[in-house]
Motif scaffolding. Structure first.
Motif, PDB file in Angstrom:
ATOM      1  N   ILE A   3      -3.516   5.683   3.256  1.00 56.06           N
ATOM      2  CA  ILE A   3      -4.104   5.204   2.010  1.00 56.06           C
ATOM      3  C   ILE A   3      -4.771   3.857   2.247  1.00 56.06           C
ATOM      4  O   ILE A   3      -4.508   3.185   3.241  1.00 56.06           O
ATOM      5  N   HIS A   4      -5.615   3.488   1.280  1.00 59.70           N
ATOM      6  CA  HIS A   4      -6.327   2.218   1.339  1.00 59.70           C
ATOM      7  C   HIS A   4      -5.887   1.379   0.152  1.00 59.70           C
ATOM      8  O   HIS A   4      -5.823   1.876  -0.978  1.00 59.70           O
ATOM      9  N   VAL A   5      -5.584   0.130   0.417  1.00 56.27           N
ATOM     10  CA  VAL A   5      -4.998  -0.767  -0.584  1.00 56.27           C
ATOM     11  C   VAL A   5      -6.039  -1.794  -1.023  1.00 56.27           C
ATOM     12  O   VAL A   5      -6.634  -2.477  -0.185  1.00 56.27           O
ATOM     13  N   TYR A   6      -6.220  -1.888  -2.342  1.00 59.02           N
ATOM     14  CA  TYR A   6      -7.144  -2.851  -2.932  1.00 59.02           C
ATOM     15  C   TYR A   6      -6.332  -3.855  -3.750  1.00 59.02           C
ATOM     16  O   TYR A   6      -5.697  -3.491  -4.742  1.00 59.02           O
ATOM     17  N   CYS A  58      -7.894  -4.568   0.999  1.00 57.66           N
ATOM     18  CA  CYS A  58      -6.930  -5.412   1.706  1.00 57.66           C
ATOM     19  C   CYS A  58      -6.577  -4.813   3.072  1.00 57.66           C
ATOM     20  O   CYS A  58      -6.726  -5.463   4.083  1.00 57.66           O
ATOM     21  N   HIS A  59      -6.071  -3.571   3.072  1.00 59.46           N
ATOM     22  CA  HIS A  59      -5.665  -2.932   4.329  1.00 59.46           C
ATOM     23  C   HIS A  59      -5.431  -1.443   4.096  1.00 59.46           C
ATOM     24  O   HIS A  59      -5.476  -0.970   2.970  1.00 59.46           O
ATOM     25  N   SER A  60      -5.152  -0.725   5.181  1.00 57.47           N
ATOM     26  CA  SER A  60      -4.794   0.686   5.125  1.00 57.47           C
ATOM     27  C   SER A  60      -3.389   0.849   5.674  1.00 57.47           C
ATOM     28  O   SER A  60      -2.955   0.054   6.515  1.00 57.47           O
ATOM     29  N   GLN A  61      -2.681   1.858   5.173  1.00 59.14           N
ATOM     30  CA  GLN A  61      -1.303   2.085   5.619  1.00 59.14           C
ATOM     31  C   GLN A  61      -0.899   3.524   5.328  1.00 59.14           C
ATOM     32  O   GLN A  61      -1.621   4.240   4.643  1.00 59.14           O
TER      33      GLN A  61
END
Length: 84
Positions: A3-6, A58-61
């Motif tokens: 997933i991608h975090v905003y 912000c990032h992916s995880q």
């Protein structure tokens, strides 16, 4: 699922800051902003300003099962932090 975090900060009606993350399956800034707006409307904060200034990648995880379920059902997951 990756997933991608905003990271998102908006000002609520009463002036306090709401900090939350928008989790999405696609790295798409405009979709993340639209999802943030959709969620804000659902909680009665439909006048909150959300743009690329307030909602930033912000990032992916890797995502846990409950997040994956939410993303599969509605396209996003909101992780509430401060002021939500």
């Amino acid at each position: 699922m990756q997933i991608h975090v905003y990271d998102t900060y908006v000002t609520a009606k009463d002036g306090h800051t709401m900090h939350f993350d928008v989790f999405t399956a696609e790295k798409d800034d405009q979709k993340a902003i639209a999802y943030a707006k959709e969620w804000l409307v659902s909680i009665g904060e439909d006048n909150a300003t959300v743009s690329s200034k307030e909602c930033r990648f912000c990032h992916s995880q890797q995502a846990p099962a409950d997040v994956i379920d939410s993303i599969n059902q509605q396209g996003y997951f909101i992780y509430k932090m401060e002021g939500c």
